[in-house]
Design an enzyme around this catalytic site. Structure first.
Site, mmCIF file in Angstrom:
data_model
loop_
_atom_site.group_PDB
_atom_site.id
_atom_site.type_symbol
_atom_site.label_atom_id
_atom_site.label_comp_id
_atom_site.label_asym_id
_atom_site.label_seq_id
_atom_site.Cartn_x
_atom_site.Cartn_y
_atom_site.Cartn_z
ATOM 1 N N GLN A 20 48.447 47.690 -14.179
ATOM 2 C CA GLN A 20 49.705 48.412 -14.360
ATOM 3 C C GLN A 20 50.867 47.826 -13.571
ATOM 4 O O GLN A 20 52.021 48.124 -13.873
ATOM 5 C CB GLN A 20 49.520 49.885 -13.980
ATOM 6 C CG GLN A 20 48.551 50.605 -14.911
ATOM 7 C CD GLN A 20 48.361 52.064 -14.522
ATOM 8 O OE1 GLN A 20 47.532 52.388 -13.686
ATOM 9 N NE2 GLN A 20 49.129 52.958 -15.121
ATOM 10 N N ARG A 77 46.411 52.852 -2.042
ATOM 11 C CA ARG A 77 45.295 52.627 -2.945
ATOM 12 C C ARG A 77 45.736 51.637 -4.026
ATOM 13 O O ARG A 77 46.714 51.879 -4.726
ATOM 14 C CB ARG A 77 44.854 53.943 -3.599
ATOM 15 C CG ARG A 77 43.812 53.752 -4.678
ATOM 16 C CD ARG A 77 43.370 55.077 -5.297
ATOM 17 N NE ARG A 77 42.387 54.813 -6.335
ATOM 18 C CZ ARG A 77 42.451 55.281 -7.583
ATOM 19 N NH1 ARG A 77 43.452 56.070 -7.957
ATOM 20 N NH2 ARG A 77 41.521 54.976 -8.461
ATOM 21 N N ASN A 169 37.372 54.110 -11.379
ATOM 22 C CA ASN A 169 38.436 55.077 -11.564
ATOM 23 C C ASN A 169 38.212 55.835 -12.871
ATOM 24 O O ASN A 169 38.155 55.227 -13.937
ATOM 25 C CB ASN A 169 39.794 54.379 -11.637
ATOM 26 C CG ASN A 169 40.926 55.374 -11.869
ATOM 27 O OD1 ASN A 169 41.217 56.185 -11.000
ATOM 28 N ND2 ASN A 169 41.527 55.348 -13.046
ATOM 29 N N GLU A 170 38.059 57.143 -12.774
ATOM 30 C CA GLU A 170 38.060 58.021 -13.943
ATOM 31 C C GLU A 170 37.126 57.567 -15.065
ATOM 32 O O GLU A 170 37.584 57.193 -16.159
ATOM 33 C CB GLU A 170 39.481 58.148 -14.492
ATOM 34 C CG GLU A 170 40.470 58.694 -13.495
ATOM 35 C CD GLU A 170 41.845 58.984 -14.100
ATOM 36 O OE1 GLU A 170 42.151 58.425 -15.162
ATOM 37 O OE2 GLU A 170 42.588 59.768 -13.524
ATOM 38 N N TRP A 440 49.839 52.369 -19.634
ATOM 39 C CA TRP A 440 48.816 52.172 -20.660
ATOM 40 C C TRP A 440 49.401 52.278 -22.067
ATOM 41 O O TRP A 440 50.411 51.625 -22.347
ATOM 42 C CB TRP A 440 47.646 53.145 -20.411
ATOM 43 C CG TRP A 440 47.130 53.053 -18.995
ATOM 44 C CD1 TRP A 440 47.245 54.010 -18.016
ATOM 45 C CD2 TRP A 440 46.456 51.941 -18.368
ATOM 46 N NE1 TRP A 440 46.673 53.570 -16.841
ATOM 47 C CE2 TRP A 440 46.181 52.313 -17.028
ATOM 48 C CE3 TRP A 440 46.049 50.673 -18.795
ATOM 49 C CZ2 TRP A 440 45.526 51.466 -16.119
ATOM 50 C CZ3 TRP A 440 45.396 49.831 -17.900
ATOM 51 C CH2 TRP A 440 45.143 50.234 -16.587
HETATM 52 C C1 PNW Z 1 45.403 58.302 -14.783
HETATM 53 N N1 PNW Z 1 44.731 62.330 -19.841
HETATM 54 O O1 PNW Z 1 45.145 58.268 -16.142
HETATM 55 C C2 PNW Z 1 45.158 56.869 -14.364
HETATM 56 O O2 PNW Z 1 44.216 56.713 -13.340
HETATM 57 C C3 PNW Z 1 46.407 56.103 -14.086
HETATM 58 O O3 PNW Z 1 46.156 54.740 -14.264
HETATM 59 C C4 PNW Z 1 47.539 56.625 -14.951
HETATM 60 O O4 PNW Z 1 48.681 55.838 -14.887
HETATM 61 C C5 PNW Z 1 47.815 58.042 -14.487
HETATM 62 O O5 PNW Z 1 46.666 58.842 -14.594
HETATM 63 C C6 PNW Z 1 48.944 58.730 -15.242
HETATM 64 O O6 PNW Z 1 48.599 58.864 -16.605
HETATM 65 C C7 PNW Z 1 45.086 59.339 -16.976
HETATM 66 O O7 PNW Z 1 45.048 62.051 -21.032
HETATM 67 C C8 PNW Z 1 45.454 59.104 -18.283
HETATM 68 O O8 PNW Z 1 44.307 63.462 -19.510
HETATM 69 C C9 PNW Z 1 45.336 60.087 -19.212
HETATM 70 C C10 PNW Z 1 44.834 61.330 -18.855
HETATM 71 C C11 PNW Z 1 44.465 61.572 -17.552
HETATM 72 C C12 PNW Z 1 44.603 60.569 -16.605
#
Ligand code: PNW
Length: 481
Positions: A20, A77, A169-170, A440
């Site tokens: 990013q 981070r 991550n996630e 993204w």
């Molecule tokens: C997180 N949703 O992503 C990521 O860890 C980051 O890279 C991102 O930039 C940030 O949140 C903000 O979006 C997500 O659709 C993307 O629920 C989508 C979701 C949740 C988290």
């Protein structure tokens, strides 16, 4: 400790991710990332952009560190780009010294500025070659072996300097957005109008399983080979939003809320703390949900030194009357809504379709996680917001991001309440994000930064109001008068 105080060593600061912000995708021998491929596929990114330049942090990292210093941040981070380290990705492929050196220099520069590095090994940028070879995380054994070797290379390079490591991550986002909706790389799903390949009913569960097993093996390696030498802690970062019942008087909606938390959070949290998936997921998904072998289960149980928590918002949840869930349902046979039965919105709209702030939900979720997993140490690894139409504002107005400043005041306040009033063991907070960056599939139109990045003029950085607000807030909270 009395109300509204944090210990002096509270780990607060900001977060970003490699793809990013770094740019420089063709420099110093970096290999191709699956996000390079995805961005080059027509129709996948809203503004047709990519991470080719992003915030140019690969070159302007000292400016990023200066920003952190200027607000008094204690920690940062960042994530490591796997294709910079092992361009082809595999365990027998060559390691790229230039890539390693960049991160070593970067971490040294952070430490020289008195900022603690928190490193994520995988924030979604898989080496593209591994998808071609064996389908990436669709192949558990190959993926695990390759990931563990990559992790080992980084532990050896940075183990003496980095004391907080995050494996993945996630994993929810990787599994669901990448293999169920197909809106993130590698973009697979059942809809043949969107993707030539994929199966939304099976692949997300397979991918989630691989990520968990790879996490477990990585933690074992770290604990056996690195921890004795360097100390340090390792964990996985899970995302999860809070939920409120659409109709608080309907037990079926109340129950659906718990199921939603299990499908999003406990899908990964339960294996990490208990060694197996929640019963609610097993019941609905049946044999499409992989099983842990006894050995895997033992390995994964207890594999967190801390719980990495990403949190943004909340939803209302309404149960569905249909008895059998749709085959591609991943949420627990329920509806996600922004309004409750009375027509009240959970929170104000933002630029992100999925994100409506509801700060009390942060406190409630901290308590929920704390109870379910017996008071783990929690490190908040992301929390933040976009602003509706921020990108359309003139720069002087954009820098006055009162809405984001309000969001952080509310959410940080909720976290302090959880810690000081509810006894949740939260040890740190990293706001998303230090910089506006490549959001993204939404490209650069959606901004999450406390710093405005001017993409048209050399990616110059201009702190917004929220950067100062966070700095002041934590300075007050951690300085006992
Ligand atoms: C997180 N949703 O992503 C990521 O860890 C980051 O890279 C991102 O930039 C940030 O949140 C903000 O979006 C997500 O659709 C993307 O629920 C989508 C979701 C949740 C988290």
């Amino acid at each position: 400790m009395s109300h509204r105080e944090l210990p002096e060593d509270f780990i607060w600061g900001f977060a970003t991710a490699a793809y990013q912000i770094e740019g420089a995708i063709h420099e110093d021998g970096r290999g191709e990332s699956q996000w390079d491929v995805f961005c080059n596929t027509p129709g996948k990114i809203a503004d047709k952009t990519s991470g080719v330049t992003a915030c140019d942090s690969y070159h302007q990292y000292q400016q990023d560190i200066d920003l952190l210093k200027s607000v008094g941040a204690k920690a940062y981070r960042f994530s490591i780009s796997w294709p910079r380290i092992i361009p082809l990705g595999g365990r027998d492929d060559p390691v790229n010294e230039a890539g390693i050196n960049w991160y070593v220099n970067f971490v040294d520069a952070l430490l020289a500025a008195g900022i603690e590095p928190v490193a994520t090994l995988f924030h979604w940028d898989l080496p593209a070659e591994l998808n071609k070879r064996y389908g990436g995380p669709l192949n558990k054994d190959e993926f695990t072996a390759d990931f563990v070797r990559y992790a080992k290379v980084m532990f050896e390079a940075l183990g003496s300097k980095v004391k907080h490591w995050i494996t993945f991550n996630e994993p929810w986002c990787t599994s669901i957005l990448g293999y169920h909706c197909g809106i993130h790389a590698p973009g697979r799903c059942s809809d043949r109008n969107w993707s030539p390949e994929g199966n939304s009913a099976t692949e997300p569960w397979i991918v989630g399983h691989s990520l968990l097993v790879a996490h477990a093996h990585t933690v074992k390696l770290y604990r056996e080979e690195m921890k004795p030498k360097f100390g340090g802690k390792i964990g996985i970062t899970l995302n999860g939003d809070w939920v409120e019942p659409w109709d608080a008087k309907d037990p079926a909606d109340v129950e659906a809320c718990q199921r939603k938390l299990e499908f999003s959070i406990a899908w990964f949290g339960d294996p990490v703390y208990f060694g197996d998936y929640p019963a609610s997921i097993r019941k609905q998904i049946g044999d499409r949900l992989p099983e842990f072998t006894e050995e895997e289960s033992a390995l994964i149980k207890g594999s967190n030194d801390f719980y990495g928590m990403n949190h943004y918002c909340a939803n209302y949840i309404r149960h569905k009357d249909q008895e059998v869930a749709d085959e591609d349902d991943i949420a627990g046979n329920l509806e996600l809504l922004f309004e409750n039965k009375a027509g009240e919105s959970i929170g104000p709209e933002t630029q992100s379709a999925w994100l409506r702030p509801y700060a009390i939900g942060f406190r409630k979720l901290l308590v929920w996680i704390s109870k379910r997993y017996d008071h783990p140490t929690i490190l908040v690894t992301e929390n933040g917001t976009s602003l509706k139409a921020e990108n359309d504002l003139p720069v002087d107005e954009l820098l006055q991001d009162d809405f984001r400043a309000w969001y952080f005041q509310e959410y940080i306040g909720a976290m302090v309440d959880a810690r000081c009033l509810d006894g949740v063991n939260v040890i740190g907070y990293l706001a998303w994000s230090l910089l506006d960056n490549f959001e993204w599939a939404e490209g650069y139109e959606t901004r999450f930064g406390v710093t405005y990045v001017d993409y048209e003029h050399g990616q110059t950085r201009h702190p917004k109001k929220s950067a100062k607000v966070i700095g002041q807030l934590f300075t007050e909270l951690t300085n006992k008068a």
